[in-house]
Design a protein around this motif. Sequence first.
Motif, mmCIF file in Angstrom:
data_model
loop_
_atom_site.group_PDB
_atom_site.id
_atom_site.type_symbol
_atom_site.label_atom_id
_atom_site.label_comp_id
_atom_site.label_asym_id
_atom_site.label_seq_id
_atom_site.Cartn_x
_atom_site.Cartn_y
_atom_site.Cartn_z
ATOM 1 N N UNK A 1 0.842 -1.209 0.000
ATOM 2 C CA UNK A 1 0.000 0.000 0.000
ATOM 3 C C UNK A 1 0.872 1.252 0.000
ATOM 4 N N UNK A 2 1.941 1.216 0.753
ATOM 5 C CA UNK A 2 2.888 2.344 0.804
ATOM 6 C C UNK A 2 3.566 2.539 -0.548
ATOM 7 N N UNK A 3 4.026 1.452 -1.155
ATOM 8 C CA UNK A 3 4.653 1.532 -2.485
ATOM 9 C C UNK A 3 3.658 2.063 -3.514
ATOM 10 N N UNK A 4 2.419 1.595 -3.445
ATOM 11 C CA UNK A 4 1.389 2.077 -4.374
ATOM 12 C C UNK A 4 1.172 3.579 -4.210
ATOM 13 N N UNK A 5 1.046 4.029 -2.974
ATOM 14 C CA UNK A 5 0.801 5.451 -2.731
ATOM 15 C C UNK A 5 1.975 6.301 -3.204
ATOM 16 N N UNK A 6 3.192 5.897 -2.860
ATOM 17 C CA UNK A 6 4.367 6.667 -3.277
ATOM 18 C C UNK A 6 4.513 6.697 -4.795
ATOM 19 N N UNK A 7 4.133 5.626 -5.448
ATOM 20 C CA UNK A 7 4.319 5.515 -6.896
ATOM 21 C C UNK A 7 3.188 6.178 -7.672
ATOM 22 N N UNK A 8 1.969 5.951 -7.258
ATOM 23 C CA UNK A 8 0.818 6.438 -8.018
ATOM 24 C C UNK A 8 0.346 7.827 -7.603
ATOM 25 N N UNK A 9 0.434 8.117 -6.327
ATOM 26 C CA UNK A 9 -0.120 9.373 -5.829
ATOM 27 C C UNK A 9 0.947 10.341 -5.338
ATOM 28 N N UNK A 10 2.140 9.869 -5.117
ATOM 29 C CA UNK A 10 3.281 10.616 -4.587
ATOM 30 C C UNK A 10 3.034 11.003 -3.123
ATOM 31 N N UNK A 11 1.953 11.683 -2.830
ATOM 32 C CA UNK A 11 1.621 12.032 -1.451
ATOM 33 C C UNK A 11 1.063 10.792 -0.746
ATOM 34 N N UNK A 12 1.603 10.520 0.434
ATOM 35 C CA UNK A 12 1.191 9.331 1.180
ATOM 36 C C UNK A 12 0.264 9.761 2.318
ATOM 37 N N UNK A 13 -0.984 9.295 2.300
ATOM 38 C CA UNK A 13 -1.908 9.635 3.389
ATOM 39 C C UNK A 13 -1.433 9.035 4.721
ATOM 40 N N UNK A 14 -1.761 9.692 5.808
ATOM 41 C CA UNK A 14 -1.415 9.182 7.138
ATOM 42 C C UNK A 14 -1.944 7.766 7.347
ATOM 43 N N UNK A 15 -3.113 7.471 6.778
ATOM 44 C CA UNK A 15 -3.711 6.142 6.953
ATOM 45 C C UNK A 15 -2.886 5.042 6.286
ATOM 46 N N UNK A 16 -2.059 5.398 5.320
ATOM 47 C CA UNK A 16 -1.173 4.433 4.665
ATOM 48 C C UNK A 16 0.178 4.410 5.375
ATOM 49 N N UNK A 17 0.644 5.559 5.826
ATOM 50 C CA UNK A 17 1.955 5.650 6.480
ATOM 51 C C UNK A 17 1.943 5.032 7.886
ATOM 52 N N UNK A 18 0.943 5.342 8.676
ATOM 53 C CA UNK A 18 0.915 4.940 10.091
ATOM 54 C C UNK A 18 1.127 3.438 10.315
ATOM 55 N N UNK A 19 0.516 2.551 9.529
ATOM 56 C CA UNK A 19 0.717 1.119 9.768
ATOM 57 C C UNK A 19 2.169 0.641 9.620
ATOM 58 N N UNK A 20 2.998 1.395 8.900
ATOM 59 C CA UNK A 20 4.408 1.014 8.770
ATOM 60 C C UNK A 20 5.082 0.920 10.135
ATOM 61 N N UNK A 21 4.676 1.774 11.058
ATOM 62 C CA UNK A 21 5.295 1.836 12.386
ATOM 63 C C UNK A 21 5.104 0.550 13.176
ATOM 64 N N UNK A 22 4.120 -0.254 12.794
ATOM 65 C CA UNK A 22 3.905 -1.536 13.448
ATOM 66 C C UNK A 22 4.880 -2.620 12.987
#
Length: 177
Positions: A121-142
Amino acid sequence: MARVSLIEEDAHPELADLMARIRGARRGRLINIYKLLLHSPALAESWFAHNNAVRWKTELDGRLRELVIIRIGFITGVDYIVRQHVPALAIPEGLTLDECEALKEWRPSSLFGERDRVVLAYADAMTSEVQVPDSVYAPLKGFFNQRGIVELTVLIGTYNMHARVLQALEIDPQTPA
């Protein structure tokens, strides 16, 4: 056919040392991206050093790295990336051919666990949208500490750069060795 000619080894003996270093880290081959980048030896050398750091000097495991790289290849439609990594690099890092194929449309697949899904989801957001929503970024911390998040982010950014260069200059995929 590439928009820029590919440098052939025997035509540029002044680049022999750099070509040998690149070949030594690329399964004995001077792959097309480097044949193109060698038009600017400093860029070829910095690309090589950066790519080696991103791929081999991080704490990210090889399976995760290949998962991200292949997904970016599919999102961007850059066959060069997919063909360079599947199966030659993906399989030895623990991905199956079914997983590689499922990366085209990973969301409905049952082949990926929670960590994989967060990363994809993070790769998709960075690649397709460039801006990463908090809802996609936050789960990485887990799943990742700060170092891991930085390394993952730079990996994704690096392969987005690769995709754009490969696509803009229409670099042909490698022929099998």
